[in-house]
Enzyme design. Structure first.
Site, PDB file in Angstrom:
ATOM      1  N   GLU A 293       0.888  -1.171   0.000  1.00 46.05           N
ATOM      2  CA  GLU A 293       0.000   0.000   0.000  1.00 46.05           C
ATOM      3  C   GLU A 293       0.917   1.209   0.000  1.00 46.05           C
ATOM      4  O   GLU A 293       1.762   1.342   0.881  1.00 46.05           O
ATOM      5  CB  GLU A 293      -0.914  -0.023   1.220  1.00 46.05           C
ATOM      6  CG  GLU A 293      -1.832  -1.246   1.284  1.00 46.05           C
ATOM      7  CD  GLU A 293      -2.665  -1.471   0.036  1.00 46.05           C
ATOM      8  OE1 GLU A 293      -3.030  -0.484  -0.641  1.00 46.05           O
ATOM      9  OE2 GLU A 293      -2.931  -2.644  -0.295  1.00 46.05           O
ATOM     10  N   CYS A 327      -1.610   8.842   4.301  1.00 45.02           N
ATOM     11  CA  CYS A 327      -1.630   8.510   2.880  1.00 45.02           C
ATOM     12  C   CYS A 327      -2.950   8.969   2.269  1.00 45.02           C
ATOM     13  O   CYS A 327      -3.039   9.238   1.081  1.00 45.02           O
ATOM     14  CB  CYS A 327      -1.446   7.018   2.709  1.00 45.02           C
ATOM     15  SG  CYS A 327      -2.486   6.090   3.806  1.00 45.02           S
TER      16      CYS A 327
HETATM   17  P1  NAD Z   1       9.043   5.312   3.122  1.00 47.64           P
HETATM   18  O1  NAD Z   1       8.788   4.717   1.786  1.00 47.64           O
HETATM   19  O2  NAD Z   1      10.116   6.307   3.252  1.00 47.64           O
HETATM   20  O3  NAD Z   1       9.384   4.157   4.173  1.00 47.64           O
HETATM   21  C1  NAD Z   1       8.539   3.030   4.322  1.00 47.64           C
HETATM   22  C2  NAD Z   1       9.384   1.856   4.785  1.00 47.64           C
HETATM   23  O4  NAD Z   1      10.261   1.495   3.730  1.00 47.64           O
HETATM   24  C3  NAD Z   1      10.260   2.187   5.991  1.00 47.64           C
HETATM   25  O5  NAD Z   1      10.312   1.070   6.841  1.00 47.64           O
HETATM   26  C4  NAD Z   1      11.586   2.454   5.344  1.00 47.64           C
HETATM   27  O6  NAD Z   1      12.682   2.248   6.208  1.00 47.64           O
HETATM   28  C5  NAD Z   1      11.578   1.431   4.231  1.00 47.64           C
HETATM   29  N1  NAD Z   1      12.532   1.685   3.173  1.00 47.64           N
HETATM   30  C6  NAD Z   1      13.066   2.864   2.771  1.00 47.64           C
HETATM   31  N2  NAD Z   1      13.955   2.646   1.776  1.00 47.64           N
HETATM   32  C7  NAD Z   1      13.962   1.306   1.543  1.00 47.64           C
HETATM   33  C8  NAD Z   1      14.654   0.462   0.652  1.00 47.64           C
HETATM   34  N3  NAD Z   1      15.515   0.940  -0.222  1.00 47.64           N
HETATM   35  N4  NAD Z   1      14.387  -0.867   0.690  1.00 47.64           N
HETATM   36  C9  NAD Z   1      13.490  -1.352   1.555  1.00 47.64           C
HETATM   37  N5  NAD Z   1      12.820  -0.604   2.450  1.00 47.64           N
HETATM   38  C10 NAD Z   1      13.047   0.704   2.435  1.00 47.64           C
HETATM   39  O7  NAD Z   1       7.649   5.889   3.638  1.00 47.64           O
HETATM   40  P2  NAD Z   1       7.333   6.689   4.970  1.00 47.64           P
HETATM   41  O8  NAD Z   1       7.905   8.051   4.848  1.00 47.64           O
HETATM   42  O9  NAD Z   1       7.651   5.889   6.174  1.00 47.64           O
HETATM   43  O10 NAD Z   1       5.746   6.764   4.891  1.00 47.64           O
HETATM   44  C11 NAD Z   1       5.100   7.665   4.049  1.00 47.64           C
HETATM   45  C12 NAD Z   1       4.676   7.027   2.755  1.00 47.64           C
HETATM   46  O11 NAD Z   1       3.891   5.881   3.016  1.00 47.64           O
HETATM   47  C13 NAD Z   1       3.819   7.947   1.916  1.00 47.64           C
HETATM   48  O12 NAD Z   1       4.155   7.803   0.567  1.00 47.64           O
HETATM   49  C14 NAD Z   1       2.411   7.433   2.182  1.00 47.64           C
HETATM   50  O13 NAD Z   1       1.480   7.737   1.177  1.00 47.64           O
HETATM   51  C15 NAD Z   1       2.650   5.965   2.312  1.00 47.64           C
HETATM   52  N6  NAD Z   1       1.597   5.309   3.087  1.00 47.64           N
HETATM   53  C16 NAD Z   1       0.657   4.611   2.403  1.00 47.64           C
HETATM   54  C17 NAD Z   1      -0.371   3.995   3.090  1.00 47.64           C
HETATM   55  C18 NAD Z   1      -1.435   3.223   2.348  1.00 47.64           C
HETATM   56  O14 NAD Z   1      -2.191   2.512   2.999  1.00 47.64           O
HETATM   57  N7  NAD Z   1      -1.522   3.343   1.038  1.00 47.64           N
HETATM   58  C19 NAD Z   1      -0.437   4.093   4.480  1.00 47.64           C
HETATM   59  C20 NAD Z   1       0.556   4.801   5.145  1.00 47.64           C
HETATM   60  C21 NAD Z   1       1.568   5.412   4.437  1.00 47.64           C
END
Ligand code: NAD
Length: 541
Positions: A293, A327
């Site tokens: 998501e 999100c």
């Molecule tokens: P992010 O993508 O920066 O991080 C999410 C996770 O991915 C973290 O655990 C992070 O450490 C990890 N990550 C980062 N780089 C990575 C890599 N190279 N390989 C593997 N994992 C990696 O997101 P965020 O800032 O924590 O959250 C915000 C984002 O999440 C926004 O884009 C938001 O829209 C989305 N979000 C979506 C939903 C949904 O249900 N659609 C819900 C909540 C948040």
């Protein structure tokens, strides 16, 4: 051993407490907040039920008070991650064959612990380390996580009860097996409930999990781990590792036993993960399940018949609660000229009345954004908007990171419906408005549909059923969660299963049965009672 077709308690949504002045819950959470603010905690890795401390560490601070240190967490080495895989696979031998009612008992207990003894703690942790006001913390870290745990237990039993037809000659049974291997759960900073649910939902279905929380959510992730352990999740079933996301992901996804990823976060990161899985596809023992998501560019579109006060309230709440870091947060709005003057007045009045500061002061509606890089990114978009022609800032526009990462709730009005802040996910308290001609309703709906790559949430406001019907039709694929005369945020487990399509994710609807199906692999068993003894069918004569 005695048997029975056990019924689980019927899931009901956890009531949201008020935290009104003088209420006992308000006193308790503020007391806990103060104690936790003063204490310094250590967050080790959790591997095989043991706390593991490493040489490399980082500190955790409140976003609204970034010079204050709340504690330290430990970063995993590659070897730690490999140990987490081994230990999970070892734990799988017992966990995967554990009767389902025992797994249900563990996660129902976790829900009760959160509803009672851990409620103030999980809320205070989320307020402190993710900068949520008490209401945002309560609906997320307490209520939504409790709901996920309770409803998923009920959904699990409903899935197990789904069985094929049988005849007197043959009995057909479906066994819902956990996936072979381990699941990798990757969680975002913005919802404590998602952080808990992503590992828990897979584990509930009999899987073993390696969980990597966001580096910006580790403080409340520790409380979740404490709850899981106290609830009785056995050693090795959910392992928590923190540190370099790329190294952790590369190590986990290089394993032949990697059987699925349960991700929530940004679109770019998810696409990188998907690509890595593709690159490794020949190495895996099974095709990994990919559930993600991801981002959104969520809209509110108002028709000329809509009520300006209702539209403005949806904008104020939908765009700015939790500093727009949901999100589902509204970040682009389409308002008809004839009602814009009123909508603008109500909205700007609301924003002027917002108070911004620490979550400890319960008069604050707005707190800080999560970290410096988010602050800097938002500030740069605001600065750019100040320079751009065709763009006007009608509220906010200031920011200050001297004590905390504070960005004023900002409203940009643009004459260009494809202006950058109408299309790009900023993930902060910045809302962009495009004012359209009243007679261009249908055209505007197509514009809403075509402006962004995302399709997560969206809302339409109108008092005219024909206009609503048109919006429902034209925007069919523009949002996985679509709201009529309501703000596009605030989905509740069991009521509005959540997820979007297009660049917003695989739409496996967290908080529903659909999501749980992804963590099982059915085995069909046909048992014939009297086996045939002659190959000839009657038609052969
Ligand atoms: P992010 O993508 O920066 O991080 C999410 C996770 O991915 C973290 O655990 C992070 O450490 C990890 N990550 C980062 N780089 C990575 C890599 N190279 N390989 C593997 N994992 C990696 O997101 P965020 O800032 O924590 O959250 C915000 C984002 O999440 C926004 O884009 C938001 O829209 C989305 N979000 C979506 C939903 C949904 O249900 N659609 C819900 C909540 C948040």
């Amino acid at each position: 051993m005695g048997n029975g077709f056990f019924e689980v308690p019927i899931a009901v949504n956890e009531p949201v407490k008020s935290y009104a002045p003088g209420s006992p819950e308000r006193e308790e959470v503020l007391k806990t907040y103060k104690e936790m603010y003063k204490a310094k905690i250590d967050v080790p890795l959790f591997i095989n039920g043991k706390e593991v401390k490493t040489k490399e560490t980082a500190t955790m601070s409140p976003p609204h008070d970034h010079k204050h240190v709340l504690g330290t967490y430990y970063k995993a080495t590659k070897k730690n991650v490999e140990e987490a895989i081994e230990t999970a696979l070892e734990a799988r031998k017992k966990w995967a064959v554990m009767p389902w009612e025992q797994r249900a008992g563990i996660f129902l207990r976790a829900a009760e612990l959160l509803a009672g003894p851990y409620r103030a703690k999980i809320n205070a942790a989320t307020m402190l380390a993710q900068s949520k006001n008490i209401y945002q913390a309560e609906i997320d870290s307490a209520c939504e996580l409790i709901d996920f745990l309770r409803f998923n237990v009920q959904y699990m039993t409903e899935i197990y009860a789904e069985q094929p037809e049988s005849t007197s000659a043959a009995w057909n049974r479906i066994e819902y097996r956990p996936l072979e291997g381990f699941i990798y759960a990757i969680t975002p900073f913005n919802f404590t409930a998602i952080a808990g649910n992503l590992p828990a939902s897979a584990a509930l279905m009999g899987n073993v999990v390696v969980w990597k929380p966001s580096n910006a959510q580790i403080y409340s992730a520790k409380v979740i781990m404490d709850v899981f352990r106290e609830a009785g999740v056995p050693a090795g079933v959910i392992n928590m590792v923190m540190g370099d996301p790329a190294m952790i992901s590369d190590t986990l996804m290089a394993s032949p036993d990697f059987s699925g990823v349960h991700f929530t976060g940004s679109t770019g990161v998810f696409q990188g993960i998907w690509k890595k899985i593709g690159d490794n596809i020949k190495n895996y023992k099974t095709y990994p399940r990919i559930v993600g998501e991801t981002g959104g560019k969520d809209f509110i579109v108002a028709h000329k018949t809509s009520n300006p006060k209702q539209v403005a309230t949806a904008m104020a709440r939908g765009a700015f609660e939790y500093q727009g870091q949901k999100c589902s947060a509204a970040s682009r709005c389409y308002i008809p000229k004839s009602i814009w003057k009123d909508v603008k007045e109500y909205l700007v009045d609301d924003i002027r009345s917002f108070k911004m500061g620490t979550p400890e002061d319960m008069g604050n509606f707005i707190n800080a954004v999560i970290h410096e890089s988010s602050f800097d990114k938002l500030a740069s978009y605001i600065d750019q908007a100040k320079k751009d022609k065709n763009v006007e800032i009608i509220a906010g526009g200031n920011y200050d990171k001297s004590k905390g990462y504070f960005i004023e709730p900002t409203v940009i009005v643009t004459k260009d419906p494809k202006y950058t802040t109408m299309c790009t996910e900023l993930f902060g308290p910045v809302l962009t408005v495009y004012v359209y001609d009243d007679n261009k309703w249908e055209e505007t709906l197509h514009l809403v549909d075509e402006t962004s790559e995302y399709a997560l949430t969206g809302a339409v406001f109108s008092e005219d059923r024909y206009a609503l019907e048109e919006a429902v039709k034209i925007l069919e694929n523009a949002a996985g969660n679509f709201y009529i005369n309501d703000k596009p945020t605030g989905a509740v487990v069991g009521q509005q299963p959540f997820g979007g399509a297009r660049a917003s994710g695989t739409n496996d609807k967290a908080g529903s049965k659909q999501n749980l199906y992804r963590w099982i692999s059915p085995r069909m068993v046909k048992e014939t009672f009297v086996s045939p003894t002659d190959y000839r069918y009657p038609f052969l004569g």
